[in-house]
Design a protein around this motif. Structure first.
Motif, PDB file in Angstrom:
ATOM      1  N   LYS A  25     106.948  86.737  16.633  1.00 58.68           N
ATOM      2  CA  LYS A  25     106.332  87.790  16.815  1.00 58.68           C
ATOM      3  C   LYS A  25     106.273  89.031  17.691  1.00 58.68           C
ATOM      4  CE  LYS A  25     101.469  90.189  15.306  1.00 58.68           C
ATOM      5  NZ  LYS A  25     102.261  91.139  16.089  1.00 58.68           N
ATOM      6  N   GLY A  26     106.757  88.606  18.783  1.00 55.87           N
ATOM      7  CA  GLY A  26     106.665  89.100  19.891  1.00 55.87           C
ATOM      8  C   GLY A  26     108.378  89.758  19.639  1.00 55.87           C
ATOM      9  N   ARG A  27     108.782  89.505  19.502  1.00 57.59           N
ATOM     10  CA  ARG A  27     110.490  89.609  19.413  1.00 57.59           C
ATOM     11  C   ARG A  27     110.253  91.126  18.419  1.00 57.59           C
ATOM     12  NH1 ARG A  27     112.632  84.201  20.063  1.00 57.59           N
ATOM     13  NH2 ARG A  27     112.945  84.248  18.135  1.00 57.59           N
ATOM     14  N   ASP A  29     108.013  92.929  17.562  1.00 57.59           N
ATOM     15  CA  ASP A  29     106.927  94.213  17.936  1.00 57.59           C
ATOM     16  C   ASP A  29     108.418  94.390  18.715  1.00 57.59           C
ATOM     17  OD1 ASP A  29     105.271  93.710  16.076  1.00 57.59           O
ATOM     18  OD2 ASP A  29     103.879  92.388  18.072  1.00 57.59           O
ATOM     19  N   GLN A  30     108.642  93.728  19.458  1.00 58.52           N
ATOM     20  CA  GLN A  30     110.371  95.062  20.622  1.00 58.52           C
ATOM     21  C   GLN A  30     111.261  95.185  19.894  1.00 58.52           C
ATOM     22  OE1 GLN A  30     111.303  91.458  23.377  1.00 58.52           O
ATOM     23  NE2 GLN A  30     110.112  92.143  24.832  1.00 58.52           N
ATOM     24  N   ALA A  32     111.121  96.998  16.562  1.00 62.19           N
ATOM     25  CA  ALA A  32     110.499  98.200  15.821  1.00 62.19           C
ATOM     26  C   ALA A  32     110.060  98.480  16.683  1.00 62.19           C
ATOM     27  CB  ALA A  32     109.099  97.216  15.125  1.00 62.19           C
ATOM     28  N   THR A  33     110.295  98.825  17.770  1.00 63.34           N
ATOM     29  CA  THR A  33     109.242  99.751  18.698  1.00 63.34           C
ATOM     30  C   THR A  33     110.657 100.071  18.671  1.00 63.34           C
ATOM     31  OG1 THR A  33     107.799  98.706  19.962  1.00 63.34           O
ATOM     32  CG2 THR A  33     108.829 100.285  21.425  1.00 63.34           C
TER      33      THR A  33
END
Length: 145
Positions: A25-27, A29-30, A32-33
């Motif tokens: 999920k962190g990857r 989110d990165q 997407a940003t």
């Protein structure tokens, strides 16, 4: 006899699975940003190019559409077909520069190691470079007018 989990931390370990999901999920989110930042930067792009003879200056927006055209004083002494060809070739040059800048932004924001970034950059380059206008006159494009 008690049943033991033979490989603690393995596939059936709820804690390990939660850690892997959080990492994934962190990857995402990165990514997407970074994708949002790339999109904003590309949407703001405008490229202005002048021909080498001072006849025309064109500005294209982020999709390669002509948004501004300035004609120099010299156009009064040049044949209309030369002006038309100069405008079209200058627009094509602006689109090539736009493609280069968009590809740089994609590389900067998504990274050059990403296969998705390379695919997006290639597609953007193809769309802008392959959409170059035909530079012939009316007889060549539409028969005789």
């Amino acid at each position: 006899m008690t049943a033991e989990v033979p490989h603690a931390g393995g596939l059936l370990d709820p804690g390990g699975a939660m850690d892997r999901l959080a990492e994934w999920k962190g990857r995402l989110d990165q990514l997407a940003t970074a994708t949002d930042a790339m999109s904003e930067r590309i949407q703001e792009l405008r490229v202005t190019v002048a021909d080498g003879n001072g006849l025309v200056e064109v500005t294209v927006d982020s999709v390669g559409a002509l948004v501004d055209l300035h004609l120099g004083q010299r156009v009064q002494r040049v044949a209309p077909d030369v002006i038309a060809r100069t405008i079209m070739t200058t627009i094509a040059a602006a689109k090539r520069q736009l493609a280069d800048r968009a590809q740089e932004i994609i590389g900067d924001t998504l990274g050059s190691d990403s296969s998705a970034a390379r695919a997006v950059a290639e597609r953007v380059g193809q769309q802008l470079r392959d959409a170059e206008p035909t530079v012939g006159g009316p007889d060549e494009q539409h028969g005789r007018w």
